[in-house]
Design an enzyme around this catalytic site. Sequence first.
Site, PDB file in Angstrom:
ATOM      1  N   TYR A 111      -0.661  -0.997 -12.133  1.00  0.00           N
ATOM      2  CA  TYR A 111      -2.096  -0.880 -12.407  1.00  0.00           C
ATOM      3  C   TYR A 111      -2.343  -0.163 -13.738  1.00  0.00           C
ATOM      4  O   TYR A 111      -3.296   0.597 -13.888  1.00  0.00           O
ATOM      5  CB  TYR A 111      -2.819  -0.181 -11.239  1.00  0.00           C
ATOM      6  CG  TYR A 111      -2.545  -0.885  -9.922  1.00  0.00           C
ATOM      7  CD1 TYR A 111      -3.094  -2.137  -9.674  1.00  0.00           C
ATOM      8  CD2 TYR A 111      -1.694  -0.327  -8.970  1.00  0.00           C
ATOM      9  CE1 TYR A 111      -2.817  -2.811  -8.494  1.00  0.00           C
ATOM     10  CE2 TYR A 111      -1.409  -1.001  -7.783  1.00  0.00           C
ATOM     11  CZ  TYR A 111      -1.976  -2.241  -7.559  1.00  0.00           C
ATOM     12  OH  TYR A 111      -1.698  -2.916  -6.395  1.00  0.00           O
ATOM     13  N   GLU A 131       3.972  -6.665   1.495  1.00  0.00           N
ATOM     14  CA  GLU A 131       3.374  -6.984   0.188  1.00  0.00           C
ATOM     15  C   GLU A 131       3.283  -5.761  -0.721  1.00  0.00           C
ATOM     16  O   GLU A 131       2.194  -5.374  -1.146  1.00  0.00           O
ATOM     17  CB  GLU A 131       1.941  -7.514   0.386  1.00  0.00           C
ATOM     18  CG  GLU A 131       1.792  -8.678   1.341  1.00  0.00           C
ATOM     19  CD  GLU A 131       0.328  -8.961   1.688  1.00  0.00           C
ATOM     20  OE1 GLU A 131      -0.569  -8.158   1.361  1.00  0.00           O
ATOM     21  OE2 GLU A 131       0.082 -10.008   2.304  1.00  0.00           O
ATOM     22  N   PRO A 132       4.382  -5.113  -1.030  1.00  0.00           N
ATOM     23  CA  PRO A 132       4.306  -3.898  -1.847  1.00  0.00           C
ATOM     24  C   PRO A 132       4.110  -4.202  -3.339  1.00  0.00           C
ATOM     25  O   PRO A 132       4.713  -5.144  -3.865  1.00  0.00           O
ATOM     26  CB  PRO A 132       5.660  -3.237  -1.623  1.00  0.00           C
ATOM     27  CG  PRO A 132       6.588  -4.364  -1.309  1.00  0.00           C
ATOM     28  CD  PRO A 132       5.773  -5.467  -0.697  1.00  0.00           C
ATOM     29  N   GLY A 133       3.266  -3.446  -3.986  1.00  0.00           N
ATOM     30  CA  GLY A 133       3.090  -3.562  -5.430  1.00  0.00           C
ATOM     31  C   GLY A 133       3.472  -2.249  -6.096  1.00  0.00           C
ATOM     32  O   GLY A 133       4.555  -2.108  -6.652  1.00  0.00           O
ATOM     33  N   ARG A 134       2.572  -1.291  -5.966  1.00  0.00           N
ATOM     34  CA  ARG A 134       2.754   0.015  -6.604  1.00  0.00           C
ATOM     35  C   ARG A 134       4.118   0.640  -6.308  1.00  0.00           C
ATOM     36  O   ARG A 134       4.771   1.178  -7.203  1.00  0.00           O
ATOM     37  CB  ARG A 134       1.647   0.962  -6.112  1.00  0.00           C
ATOM     38  CG  ARG A 134       1.621   2.306  -6.815  1.00  0.00           C
ATOM     39  CD  ARG A 134       0.682   3.282  -6.079  1.00  0.00           C
ATOM     40  NE  ARG A 134      -0.590   2.685  -5.753  1.00  0.00           N
ATOM     41  CZ  ARG A 134      -1.681   2.733  -6.522  1.00  0.00           C
ATOM     42  NH1 ARG A 134      -1.631   3.363  -7.679  1.00  0.00           N
ATOM     43  NH2 ARG A 134      -2.794   2.147  -6.138  1.00  0.00           N
ATOM     44  N   GLY A 149       0.759  -1.242   0.000  1.00  0.00           N
ATOM     45  CA  GLY A 149       0.000   0.000   0.000  1.00  0.00           C
ATOM     46  C   GLY A 149       0.783   1.282   0.000  1.00  0.00           C
ATOM     47  O   GLY A 149       0.190   2.359  -0.185  1.00  0.00           O
ATOM     48  N   CYS A 179     -14.620   5.480 -27.763  1.00  0.00           N
ATOM     49  CA  CYS A 179     -15.931   6.135 -27.805  1.00  0.00           C
ATOM     50  C   CYS A 179     -16.538   6.248 -26.409  1.00  0.00           C
ATOM     51  O   CYS A 179     -17.531   5.587 -26.094  1.00  0.00           O
ATOM     52  CB  CYS A 179     -16.869   5.333 -28.703  1.00  0.00           C
ATOM     53  SG  CYS A 179     -16.109   4.895 -30.252  1.00  0.00           S
ATOM     54  N   GLU A 180     -15.910   7.048 -25.566  1.00  0.00           N
ATOM     55  CA  GLU A 180     -16.391   7.302 -24.204  1.00  0.00           C
ATOM     56  C   GLU A 180     -15.858   8.673 -23.816  1.00  0.00           C
ATOM     57  O   GLU A 180     -14.675   8.935 -24.024  1.00  0.00           O
ATOM     58  CB  GLU A 180     -15.772   6.318 -23.186  1.00  0.00           C
ATOM     59  CG  GLU A 180     -16.082   4.874 -23.371  1.00  0.00           C
ATOM     60  CD  GLU A 180     -17.177   4.383 -22.444  1.00  0.00           C
ATOM     61  OE1 GLU A 180     -17.658   5.149 -21.583  1.00  0.00           O
ATOM     62  OE2 GLU A 180     -17.546   3.213 -22.607  1.00  0.00           O
ATOM     63  N   ARG A 237      -6.606   4.417 -15.024  1.00  0.00           N
ATOM     64  CA  ARG A 237      -6.565   5.125 -13.743  1.00  0.00           C
ATOM     65  C   ARG A 237      -7.164   6.532 -13.786  1.00  0.00           C
ATOM     66  O   ARG A 237      -7.900   6.903 -12.867  1.00  0.00           O
ATOM     67  CB  ARG A 237      -5.137   5.137 -13.180  1.00  0.00           C
ATOM     68  CG  ARG A 237      -4.588   3.727 -12.933  1.00  0.00           C
ATOM     69  CD  ARG A 237      -3.277   3.710 -12.155  1.00  0.00           C
ATOM     70  NE  ARG A 237      -3.496   4.169 -10.803  1.00  0.00           N
ATOM     71  CZ  ARG A 237      -3.258   5.387 -10.361  1.00  0.00           C
ATOM     72  NH1 ARG A 237      -2.740   6.291 -11.165  1.00  0.00           N
ATOM     73  NH2 ARG A 237      -3.531   5.711  -9.137  1.00  0.00           N
TER      74      ARG A 237
END
Length: 416
Positions: free
Chosen positions: A373, A273-276, A239, A344-345, A312
């Site tokens: 991510y 548990e680091p990801g980012r 986190g 197309c959004e 994101r």
Amino acid sequence: MNHFAYHDRDLCCESVPLRALADAVGTPAYVYSRAALLDAFTAYDRAFGDVPHLICYAVKANANLGVLGTLARAGAGADIVSGGELYRALRAGIPPRKIIFSGVGKTRDEMRDALKTEVLMFNVESAGELRALDEVAREMGVRAPVALRVNPDVDPETHPYISTGLRTAKFGVPIADALDVYAEAARLGGIEVVGVQMHIGSQLVKVTPVADGLVRLASLVGRLRERRVRVGMVDVGGGLGIRYRDEAPPTQTEYARTLLPVLRELGVTVLVEPGRSIVGNAGLLLTRVLYRKETVDKKFVIVDAAMNDLIRPALYNAYHAIEPVDRARLAGPRETVDIVGPICESGDFLAKDREMARVEEGDLLAVMSAGAYAFAMASNYNTRPRAAEVLVEGNRYTIVRRRETYEDLVAGETAL
Ligand SMILES: *Cc1c(COP(=O)(O)O)cnc(C)c1O
């Protein structure tokens, strides 16, 4: 050290000019710096220093085999949340004894696979899951090593979609119920209690909520030990945030320094548990300007990357810095634009009302901090092939995932 910087006329990843890379592999493309990945991993590993610890990279942030393999060779373990991630982690050479299995909805098949490979630990999130895991383990004649994911009820002060440590979240066992669930776990023949875990949210820019959660976890560990439940591992989750714009998250060293006194006192093996914070700032999304479009109200820069490549901004209203690859643009005029993709959004934007150097059709742009991510959340919406992923090492690069072809996109479908 910053591994994305201007050298001569171009923005580079390590020693590879992004202009040359775009000519070679096309756009859009994700570009990762091996040195940046390893710097972030090593910073964690050093920060926990002499305390027994294992840094389990959260695979969901970026599951590319090239990324996983690089971290595996540096000694990383893995935090996985699905059978698919187990498969990837093993394929990348992460030893099973360094894998922890997290997630609120593990299926029995996934449990069986993880038990068969003898992963280090299951982070169990509910009494129902605990009973299912017990049954599966007993059928196989083994005991599943378990930590309960405890929800410490602290406010991580981050985006609501990535807050997980409040009482109202779907994650973990409320701390008030934890003793009861541990008591049940201790009675189950297929379960061996080995630890306690929490994970309170993502993109945390303060360590205080983690420290508060850990104090609650530590008091739980004390009460478990009074009841002769052995707790050898404390997993503080992931986190830790990164700088996308002007955030000033704690460094790995500051983070560890805040948590270590309590962890030392407990005399446990520490899991993180680091990801980012390992991969986020180690990557960018390289894209080319297709068109400029000006109306009386707005200026748009239309690029070849879109929300299917980087969701994101649309999902969290997230900010990503965007830099021109051509250094000369920095000396030119500035303007305020929306940077948008071809989808197309109206939600398909990479930046809104962004004040930046004026760029022209054909220019290359680097969407920064796109290592985490980004590809991991990419889709084929609008039948857009997913972009190539490239891992740079010094002045060399490897295509660690080739761009998808139209054939790839329809493989597995049946025309009637
Ligand atoms: C997502 C997740 C992580 C990693 O979060 P980051 O913010 O990327 O560090 C760690 N543990 C669990 C259980 C997660 O769900």
